[in-house]
Motif scaffolding. Structure first.
Motif, PDB file in Angstrom:
ATOM      1  N   GLY A  12       9.676   2.944  58.679  1.00 14.40           N
ATOM      2  CA  GLY A  12       8.395   3.530  59.062  1.00 14.40           C
ATOM      3  C   GLY A  12       8.594   4.534  60.169  1.00 14.40           C
ATOM      4  N   SER A  13       7.525   5.202  60.520  1.00 15.28           N
ATOM      5  CA  SER A  13       7.593   6.182  61.596  1.00 15.28           C
ATOM      6  C   SER A  13       7.876   5.490  62.919  1.00 15.28           C
ATOM      7  N   THR A  14       8.785   6.080  63.692  1.00 14.71           N
ATOM      8  CA  THR A  14       9.119   5.495  64.991  1.00 14.71           C
ATOM      9  C   THR A  14       8.029   5.719  66.034  1.00 14.71           C
ATOM     10  N   LYS A  15       6.943   6.391  65.659  1.00 13.71           N
ATOM     11  CA  LYS A  15       5.825   6.498  66.593  1.00 13.71           C
ATOM     12  C   LYS A  15       5.075   5.168  66.686  1.00 13.71           C
ATOM     13  N   PHE A  16       5.374   4.239  65.773  1.00  4.27           N
ATOM     14  CA  PHE A  16       4.718   2.930  65.762  1.00  4.27           C
ATOM     15  C   PHE A  16       5.599   1.856  66.409  1.00  4.27           C
ATOM     16  N   LYS A  17       6.132   2.162  67.581  1.00  6.99           N
ATOM     17  CA  LYS A  17       7.078   1.268  68.259  1.00  6.99           C
ATOM     18  C   LYS A  17       6.505  -0.127  68.469  1.00  6.99           C
ATOM     19  N   MET A  56      22.777  11.356  61.413  1.00  7.39           N
ATOM     20  CA  MET A  56      23.571  10.128  61.471  1.00  7.39           C
ATOM     21  C   MET A  56      22.667   8.905  61.393  1.00  7.39           C
ATOM     22  N   LEU A  57      21.579   8.905  62.159  1.00  4.12           N
ATOM     23  CA  LEU A  57      20.673   7.762  62.180  1.00  4.12           C
ATOM     24  C   LEU A  57      19.992   7.569  60.826  1.00  4.12           C
ATOM     25  N   ASP A  58      19.625   8.674  60.158  1.00  4.12           N
ATOM     26  CA  ASP A  58      19.014   8.576  58.827  1.00  4.12           C
ATOM     27  C   ASP A  58      19.984   7.949  57.843  1.00  4.12           C
ATOM     28  N   THR A  84      10.293   8.133  55.612  1.00  3.88           N
ATOM     29  CA  THR A  84       9.996   6.784  55.129  1.00  3.88           C
ATOM     30  C   THR A  84       9.826   6.779  53.617  1.00  3.88           C
ATOM     31  N   ARG A  85       9.185   7.803  53.081  1.00  2.70           N
ATOM     32  CA  ARG A  85       9.044   7.919  51.620  1.00  2.70           C
ATOM     33  C   ARG A  85      10.422   7.924  50.950  1.00  2.70           C
ATOM     34  N   ASN A  86      11.349   8.679  51.526  1.00  4.51           N
ATOM     35  CA  ASN A  86      12.714   8.728  50.998  1.00  4.51           C
ATOM     36  C   ASN A  86      13.392   7.359  51.080  1.00  4.51           C
ATOM     37  N   GLU A  87      13.164   6.646  52.175  1.00  5.13           N
ATOM     38  CA  GLU A  87      13.753   5.315  52.334  1.00  5.13           C
ATOM     39  C   GLU A  87      13.171   4.323  51.323  1.00  5.13           C
ATOM     40  N   ILE A  88      11.872   4.409  51.074  1.00  7.96           N
ATOM     41  CA  ILE A  88      11.229   3.536  50.083  1.00  7.96           C
ATOM     42  C   ILE A  88      11.806   3.811  48.697  1.00  7.96           C
ATOM     43  N   LYS A  89      11.937   5.083  48.343  1.00  9.40           N
ATOM     44  CA  LYS A  89      12.513   5.443  47.047  1.00  9.40           C
ATOM     45  C   LYS A  89      13.939   4.918  46.939  1.00  9.40           C
ATOM     46  N   TYR A  90      14.722   5.091  47.991  1.00  7.25           N
ATOM     47  CA  TYR A  90      16.102   4.606  48.017  1.00  7.25           C
ATOM     48  C   TYR A  90      16.125   3.090  47.799  1.00  7.25           C
ATOM     49  N   ALA A  91      15.257   2.377  48.506  1.00  7.95           N
ATOM     50  CA  ALA A  91      15.205   0.916  48.386  1.00  7.95           C
ATOM     51  C   ALA A  91      14.858   0.492  46.960  1.00  7.95           C
TER      52      ALA A  91
END
Length: 102
Positions: A12-17, A56-58, A84-91
């Motif tokens: 998710g977005s890191t703005k939601f710490k 690197m972090l991505d 996050t959309r890319n991470e969901i697709k990857y998952a």
């Protein structure tokens, strides 16, 4: 699963710490191994924005998804950004269960 523990990677977005920290605590107390982000770039961790660090972090986060049984998306107000959309697709492409905060 590692032994009897499900492994969950937070996305998710890191703005939601604060929501990340709340989810991490709740999911841990429910008996899960929780993998989270290492830095909160949108919440003040400016090191994220130095040359090469975000890439690197991505990539590292995709490896965290590889280690997980499930991905838990921190989508406050339904917000899901492009990373996050890319991470969901990857998952999904790698057979991981995806659950959402909201």
């Amino acid at each position: 699963m590692i032994g009897k523990y499900k492994v969950i990677t937070l996305c998710g977005s890191t703005k939601f710490k604060e929501q990340y920290l709340e989810a991490q605590k709740r999911l841990t107390l429910e008996g899960n191994i929780v993998i989270s982000v290492g830095l909160f770039g949108h919440s003040g961790d400016d090191e994220v924005w130095t040359e090469g660090t975000k890439a690197m972090l991505d990539d590292m986060h995709l490896r965290k998804i590889d280690m997980a049984d499930e991905v838990f998306v921190i989508n406050v107000g339904g917000y899901i950004g492009s990373s996050t959309r890319n991470e969901i697709k990857y998952a999904i492409d790698h057979g991981k269960e995806v659950r959402y905060l909201e």
